[in-house]
Design a protein around this motif. Sequence first.
Motif, PDB file in Angstrom:
ATOM      1  N   VAL A 138       0.819  -1.212   0.000  1.00 19.05           N
ATOM      2  CA  VAL A 138       0.000   0.000   0.000  1.00 19.05           C
ATOM      3  C   VAL A 138       0.852   1.261   0.000  1.00 19.05           C
ATOM      4  CG1 VAL A 138      -1.947  -1.120   1.128  1.00 19.05           C
ATOM      5  CG2 VAL A 138      -0.163  -0.051   2.529  1.00 19.05           C
ATOM      6  N   VAL A 139       2.166   1.103   0.160  1.00 17.98           N
ATOM      7  CA  VAL A 139       3.082   2.242   0.131  1.00 17.98           C
ATOM      8  C   VAL A 139       4.107   2.007  -0.966  1.00 17.98           C
ATOM      9  CG1 VAL A 139       4.772   3.621   1.409  1.00 17.98           C
ATOM     10  CG2 VAL A 139       2.807   2.628   2.603  1.00 17.98           C
ATOM     11  N   GLY A 140       4.292   2.994  -1.825  1.00 11.87           N
ATOM     12  CA  GLY A 140       5.292   2.915  -2.873  1.00 11.87           C
ATOM     13  C   GLY A 140       6.503   3.757  -2.508  1.00 11.87           C
ATOM     14  N   VAL A 141       7.700   3.219  -2.704  1.00 10.85           N
ATOM     15  CA  VAL A 141       8.934   3.964  -2.468  1.00 10.85           C
ATOM     16  C   VAL A 141       9.570   4.230  -3.822  1.00 10.85           C
ATOM     17  CG1 VAL A 141      11.155   4.012  -1.300  1.00 10.85           C
ATOM     18  CG2 VAL A 141       9.208   2.864  -0.224  1.00 10.85           C
ATOM     19  N   LEU A 142       9.659   5.504  -4.176  1.00 12.37           N
ATOM     20  CA  LEU A 142      10.089   5.944  -5.504  1.00 12.37           C
ATOM     21  C   LEU A 142      11.483   6.549  -5.422  1.00 12.37           C
ATOM     22  CD1 LEU A 142       9.395   6.747  -8.504  1.00 12.37           C
ATOM     23  CD2 LEU A 142       8.435   8.849  -7.553  1.00 12.37           C
ATOM     24  N   SER A 143      12.399   6.103  -6.290  1.00  9.90           N
ATOM     25  CA  SER A 143      13.765   6.621  -6.257  1.00  9.90           C
ATOM     26  C   SER A 143      14.500   6.159  -7.506  1.00  9.90           C
ATOM     27  CB  SER A 143      14.500   6.119  -5.009  1.00  9.90           C
ATOM     28  OG  SER A 143      15.848   6.534  -4.995  1.00  9.90           O
ATOM     29  N   ASP A 144      15.664   6.783  -7.768  1.00 13.89           N
ATOM     30  CA  ASP A 144      16.536   6.238  -8.805  1.00 13.89           C
ATOM     31  C   ASP A 144      17.555   5.286  -8.183  1.00 13.89           C
ATOM     32  OD1 ASP A 144      18.424   7.872  -7.570  1.00 13.89           O
ATOM     33  OD2 ASP A 144      18.571   9.281  -9.238  1.00 13.89           O
ATOM     34  N   LYS A 184      -1.749   3.679  -1.139  1.00 18.18           N
ATOM     35  CA  LYS A 184      -2.306   4.729  -0.297  1.00 18.18           C
ATOM     36  C   LYS A 184      -1.317   5.865  -0.098  1.00 18.18           C
ATOM     37  CE  LYS A 184      -5.450   1.703   2.277  1.00 18.18           C
ATOM     38  NZ  LYS A 184      -5.887   1.239   3.630  1.00 18.18           N
ATOM     39  N   ALA A 185      -0.031   5.593  -0.322  1.00 16.08           N
ATOM     40  CA  ALA A 185       0.995   6.616  -0.119  1.00 16.08           C
ATOM     41  C   ALA A 185       2.188   6.330  -1.015  1.00 16.08           C
ATOM     42  CB  ALA A 185       1.446   6.659   1.341  1.00 16.08           C
ATOM     43  N   VAL A 186       2.901   7.403  -1.363  1.00 14.46           N
ATOM     44  CA  VAL A 186       4.149   7.307  -2.116  1.00 14.46           C
ATOM     45  C   VAL A 186       5.208   8.093  -1.351  1.00 14.46           C
ATOM     46  CG1 VAL A 186       5.376   7.983  -4.219  1.00 14.46           C
ATOM     47  CG2 VAL A 186       3.084   6.990  -4.382  1.00 14.46           C
ATOM     48  N   VAL A 187       6.387   7.484  -1.187  1.00 14.20           N
ATOM     49  CA  VAL A 187       7.514   8.137  -0.525  1.00 14.20           C
ATOM     50  C   VAL A 187       8.556   8.472  -1.582  1.00 14.20           C
ATOM     51  CG1 VAL A 187       9.319   7.941   1.219  1.00 14.20           C
ATOM     52  CG2 VAL A 187       7.094   6.844   1.592  1.00 14.20           C
ATOM     53  N   PHE A 205      -2.096  11.513  -8.459  1.00 16.71           N
ATOM     54  CA  PHE A 205      -2.253  10.563  -7.364  1.00 16.71           C
ATOM     55  C   PHE A 205      -2.692  11.282  -6.091  1.00 16.71           C
ATOM     56  CE2 PHE A 205      -0.098   8.574  -3.669  1.00 16.71           C
ATOM     57  CZ  PHE A 205      -0.770   7.353  -3.639  1.00 16.71           C
ATOM     58  N   VAL A 206      -2.061  12.420  -5.803  1.00 12.90           N
ATOM     59  CA  VAL A 206      -2.407  13.195  -4.607  1.00 12.90           C
ATOM     60  C   VAL A 206      -3.819  13.767  -4.719  1.00 12.90           C
ATOM     61  CG1 VAL A 206      -1.823  15.257  -3.274  1.00 12.90           C
ATOM     62  CG2 VAL A 206      -0.009  13.733  -4.079  1.00 12.90           C
ATOM     63  N   GLN A 207      -4.157  14.290  -5.867  1.00 16.29           N
ATOM     64  CA  GLN A 207      -5.482  14.889  -6.060  1.00 16.29           C
ATOM     65  C   GLN A 207      -6.595  13.856  -5.950  1.00 16.29           C
ATOM     66  OE1 GLN A 207      -4.855  16.748  -9.840  1.00 16.29           O
ATOM     67  NE2 GLN A 207      -3.713  18.485  -8.963  1.00 16.29           N
ATOM     68  N   ASN A 208      -6.249  12.583  -6.162  1.00 21.25           N
ATOM     69  CA  ASN A 208      -7.234  11.511  -6.025  1.00 21.25           C
ATOM     70  C   ASN A 208      -7.243  10.901  -4.624  1.00 21.25           C
ATOM     71  OD1 ASN A 208      -8.438  11.472  -8.628  1.00 21.25           O
ATOM     72  ND2 ASN A 208      -6.583  10.510  -9.440  1.00 21.25           N
ATOM     73  N   GLY A 209      -6.583  11.589  -3.677  1.00 22.28           N
ATOM     74  CA  GLY A 209      -6.640  11.157  -2.288  1.00 22.28           C
ATOM     75  C   GLY A 209      -5.419  10.456  -1.770  1.00 22.28           C
ATOM     76  N   GLY A 210      -4.400  10.265  -2.608  1.00 21.60           N
ATOM     77  CA  GLY A 210      -3.177   9.601  -2.169  1.00 21.60           C
ATOM     78  C   GLY A 210      -2.314  10.517  -1.316  1.00 21.60           C
ATOM     79  N   LEU A 211      -1.503   9.921  -0.467  1.00 21.05           N
ATOM     80  CA  LEU A 211      -0.597  10.667   0.400  1.00 21.05           C
ATOM     81  C   LEU A 211       0.792  10.666  -0.208  1.00 21.05           C
ATOM     82  CD1 LEU A 211       0.171  12.032   3.150  1.00 21.05           C
ATOM     83  CD2 LEU A 211       0.584   9.710   4.019  1.00 21.05           C
TER      84      LEU A 211
END
Length: 227
Positions: A138-144, A184-187, A205-211
């Motif tokens: 439910v949490v995505g961690v985004l990075s290079d 539910k969230a992206v870091v 994603f944020v505008q659709n309620g995501g954190l």
Amino acid sequence: RPEAPFDTAAGVLAVTDNVWPGIQPRQAGGGDAGPTGLPWLDSNGWYAQLARARTRAGVWLMFDPPAARNVIQPQAYAMAAADAEAAGASWVISLDPALRLRLAGGEAAALETWKGLLGAVSFFREHRAWRSYQPLGVVGVLSDYSGGNFDMSGEILNLMTRLGTPLRVFWKDAAVQESFTGLKAVVYADGEPLQPELRKKILAFVQNGGLLITGPGGGSEGKPLAS
């Protein structure tokens, strides 16, 4: 780990610089678990997830038993194999010198340790289909996941995995094509601004309620990602 050739055309990606899984005893001057402290669990599972999200090769993790240990419990070997296998990777089996000598001498207890290790490996081999499963975090961690970003985002993955947080790994250069469904969230902790197309995807994603959890790098041209 940071220099692993994830884009290799080979069928196997062997990675060094891993840890011996488990709760490590306190060392002189160290910060490991002690009798009155909180346990610190070492694991390679987070890195296996990171690598599998990037490479098509089979991921093999290389690490040795800790040389400072006088005695390594038999179940520690099975756990070392399971730590990698449960995350979809494999362990390049490495035995401590004392166990190798005991095995060569045919000691019954050493043979039982070996059988326990092979049993753990065989269990996962009998369930190979599990490796085709996709994470439902439910949490995505985004990075290079490169340079200093590897240290920061890698530690985020490490700590989240230790807490048992269901997560998904997103590599920044491929995230635009991937689905955020179920998140539910992206870091995003990288120091660099997001590229316009990915920034637009994150804003939607944020505008659709995501954190969104981010730092200054989440913006562009000195501006925050969203007000």
